[in-house]
Design a protein around this motif. Structure first.
Motif, PDB file in Angstrom:
ATOM      1  N   ILE A 163       0.840  -1.199   0.000  1.00 19.16           N
ATOM      2  CA  ILE A 163       0.000   0.000   0.000  1.00 19.16           C
ATOM      3  C   ILE A 163       0.878   1.253   0.000  1.00 19.16           C
ATOM      4  O   ILE A 163       1.786   1.384   0.826  1.00 19.16           O
ATOM      5  N   ASN A 164       0.595   2.163  -0.918  1.00 17.24           N
ATOM      6  CA  ASN A 164       1.269   3.459  -1.005  1.00 17.24           C
ATOM      7  C   ASN A 164       2.788   3.346  -1.009  1.00 17.24           C
ATOM      8  O   ASN A 164       3.483   4.026  -0.242  1.00 17.24           O
ATOM      9  N   HIS A 165       3.300   2.510  -1.886  1.00 14.91           N
ATOM     10  CA  HIS A 165       4.751   2.371  -2.067  1.00 14.91           C
ATOM     11  C   HIS A 165       5.494   2.157  -0.756  1.00 14.91           C
ATOM     12  O   HIS A 165       6.282   2.982  -0.326  1.00 14.91           O
ATOM     13  N   TRP A 166       5.213   1.022  -0.124  1.00 15.39           N
ATOM     14  CA  TRP A 166       5.898   0.549   1.071  1.00 15.39           C
ATOM     15  C   TRP A 166       5.425   1.215   2.364  1.00 15.39           C
ATOM     16  O   TRP A 166       6.002   0.987   3.417  1.00 15.39           O
ATOM     17  N   GLU A 167       4.364   2.021   2.301  1.00 16.43           N
ATOM     18  CA  GLU A 167       3.824   2.597   3.532  1.00 16.43           C
ATOM     19  C   GLU A 167       3.304   1.493   4.449  1.00 16.43           C
ATOM     20  O   GLU A 167       3.487   1.529   5.662  1.00 16.43           O
ATOM     21  N   LYS A 168       2.638   0.505   3.866  1.00 15.74           N
ATOM     22  CA  LYS A 168       2.130  -0.614   4.635  1.00 15.74           C
ATOM     23  C   LYS A 168       2.154  -1.862   3.768  1.00 15.74           C
ATOM     24  O   LYS A 168       1.705  -1.836   2.624  1.00 15.74           O
ATOM     25  N   LEU A 169       2.705  -2.938   4.312  1.00 18.57           N
ATOM     26  CA  LEU A 169       2.791  -4.209   3.602  1.00 18.57           C
ATOM     27  C   LEU A 169       1.927  -5.249   4.297  1.00 18.57           C
ATOM     28  O   LEU A 169       1.932  -5.347   5.524  1.00 18.57           O
ATOM     29  N   TYR A 170       1.219  -6.013   3.493  1.00 17.39           N
ATOM     30  CA  TYR A 170       0.440  -7.147   3.993  1.00 17.39           C
ATOM     31  C   TYR A 170       1.031  -8.398   3.363  1.00 17.39           C
ATOM     32  O   TYR A 170       0.878  -8.628   2.168  1.00 17.39           O
ATOM     33  N   HIS A 171       1.748  -9.176   4.166  1.00 19.23           N
ATOM     34  CA  HIS A 171       2.296 -10.456   3.718  1.00 19.23           C
ATOM     35  C   HIS A 171       1.290 -11.510   4.147  1.00 19.23           C
ATOM     36  O   HIS A 171       1.101 -11.747   5.337  1.00 19.23           O
ATOM     37  N   MET A 172       0.665 -12.144   3.183  1.00 20.68           N
ATOM     38  CA  MET A 172      -0.492 -12.972   3.484  1.00 20.68           C
ATOM     39  C   MET A 172      -0.310 -14.435   3.111  1.00 20.68           C
ATOM     40  O   MET A 172       0.164 -14.751   2.026  1.00 20.68           O
ATOM     41  N   ASP A 173      -0.695 -15.302   4.035  1.00 17.18           N
ATOM     42  CA  ASP A 173      -0.758 -16.738   3.809  1.00 17.18           C
ATOM     43  C   ASP A 173      -2.240 -17.054   3.604  1.00 17.18           C
ATOM     44  O   ASP A 173      -3.011 -17.080   4.565  1.00 17.18           O
ATOM     45  N   PHE A 174      -2.638 -17.255   2.345  1.00 20.12           N
ATOM     46  CA  PHE A 174      -4.041 -17.482   2.026  1.00 20.12           C
ATOM     47  C   PHE A 174      -4.516 -18.874   2.434  1.00 20.12           C
ATOM     48  O   PHE A 174      -5.701 -19.077   2.645  1.00 20.12           O
ATOM     49  N   VAL A 175      -3.605 -19.823   2.528  1.00 22.73           N
ATOM     50  CA  VAL A 175      -3.963 -21.187   2.901  1.00 22.73           C
ATOM     51  C   VAL A 175      -4.339 -21.251   4.379  1.00 22.73           C
ATOM     52  O   VAL A 175      -5.379 -21.778   4.758  1.00 22.73           O
ATOM     53  N   ASN A 176      -3.471 -20.684   5.230  1.00 26.38           N
ATOM     54  CA  ASN A 176      -3.705 -20.709   6.677  1.00 26.38           C
ATOM     55  C   ASN A 176      -4.446 -19.476   7.183  1.00 26.38           C
ATOM     56  O   ASN A 176      -4.696 -19.351   8.379  1.00 26.38           O
ATOM     57  N   LYS A 177      -4.763 -18.561   6.255  1.00 28.37           N
ATOM     58  CA  LYS A 177      -5.515 -17.339   6.568  1.00 28.37           C
ATOM     59  C   LYS A 177      -4.864 -16.571   7.717  1.00 28.37           C
ATOM     60  O   LYS A 177      -5.486 -16.236   8.715  1.00 28.37           O
ATOM     61  N   THR A 178      -3.578 -16.266   7.495  1.00 26.05           N
ATOM     62  CA  THR A 178      -2.825 -15.542   8.505  1.00 26.05           C
ATOM     63  C   THR A 178      -1.820 -14.610   7.840  1.00 26.05           C
ATOM     64  O   THR A 178      -1.474 -14.768   6.675  1.00 26.05           O
ATOM     65  N   ASP A 179      -1.360 -13.651   8.615  1.00 22.94           N
ATOM     66  CA  ASP A 179      -0.319 -12.728   8.185  1.00 22.94           C
ATOM     67  C   ASP A 179       1.029 -13.416   8.331  1.00 22.94           C
ATOM     68  O   ASP A 179       1.245 -14.177   9.274  1.00 22.94           O
ATOM     69  N   MET A 180       1.932 -13.172   7.406  1.00 28.31           N
ATOM     70  CA  MET A 180       3.300 -13.680   7.501  1.00 28.31           C
ATOM     71  C   MET A 180       4.183 -12.485   7.828  1.00 28.31           C
ATOM     72  O   MET A 180       4.408 -11.627   6.981  1.00 28.31           O
ATOM     73  N   GLU A 181       4.658 -12.405   9.031  1.00 27.37           N
ATOM     74  CA  GLU A 181       5.409 -11.238   9.487  1.00 27.37           C
ATOM     75  C   GLU A 181       6.677 -11.007   8.678  1.00 27.37           C
ATOM     76  O   GLU A 181       6.987  -9.894   8.302  1.00 27.37           O
ATOM     77  N   ASN A 182       7.407 -12.046   8.382  1.00 30.25           N
ATOM     78  CA  ASN A 182       8.684 -11.905   7.669  1.00 30.25           C
ATOM     79  C   ASN A 182       8.671 -12.705   6.382  1.00 30.25           C
ATOM     80  O   ASN A 182       9.492 -13.582   6.175  1.00 30.25           O
ATOM     81  N   GLY A 183       7.758 -12.414   5.534  1.00 30.46           N
ATOM     82  CA  GLY A 183       7.718 -13.194   4.308  1.00 30.46           C
ATOM     83  C   GLY A 183       6.778 -12.593   3.316  1.00 30.46           C
ATOM     84  O   GLY A 183       6.439 -11.423   3.377  1.00 30.46           O
TER      85      GLY A 183
END
Length: 163
Positions: free
Chosen positions: A140-160
């Motif tokens: 979002i907005n050129h690195w203002e906010k990143l959502y790293h998403m695991d769609f299989v486990n329906k969770t955020d991936m903090e470092n990935g």
């Protein structure tokens, strides 16, 4: 709402709600590159998004479908949004198969401006491709906010995710 749910909602807003999206779809070529290693192939496709899946109307004899039949691992990127993801491609079969009736209605509506001129539904090779997302990154907005998403486990991936 957790970070995964927030990102998922943003993806729905950007790609969902019956929109006709142009995305880049990458597959792995059936023949290796000159150095013998796997070779990626990318092309733009019109896609309909719903609940973690992009849907495409295509021909079962196309190179992309032959490539997916051999290796179902794919990647996508939003052409006008900063979204990249990995997924699994699946041929859902002929567009006129009764099991595809509900999806066909949705895609004919989303792609109404060009659907009939681009597709021959009488050809049993006219099929639906489902791209089921497995993980991805929404930027979002050129690195203002990143959502790293695991769609299989329906969770955020903090470092990935996918950059």
């Amino acid at each position: 709402m957790n970070k995964y749910e927030e990102g998922f909602k943003l993806i729905e807003e950007k790609f969902g709600n019956g929109k006709d999206n142009v995305i880049s779809l990458a597959t792995i070529a059936r023949e290796p590159g000159a150095n013998g290693e796997p070779r990626p192939v990318v092309r733009s496709v019109d896609a309909y998004y719903e609940d973690g899946v992009f849907y495409v109307v295509t021909n079962g004899k196309s190179n992309k479908m032959k490539q997916i039949a051999e290796n179902s691992q794919v990647s996508v990127a939003g052409c006008f949004e900063m979204f990249t993801a990995n997924g699994v491609g699946e041929n859902l079969g002929w567009v006129l198969d009764p099991k595809n009736a509900e999806l066909r209605t949705k895609l004919r509506t989303a792609f109404s401006e060009w659907y009939d001129s681009a597709n021959n539904e009488k050809d049993e090779n006219c099929c639906f491709l489902a791209i089921r997302l497995t993980r991805g990154t929404l930027n979002i907005n050129h690195w203002e906010k990143l959502y790293h998403m695991d769609f299989v486990n329906k969770t955020d991936m903090e470092n990935g995710g996918i950059y």
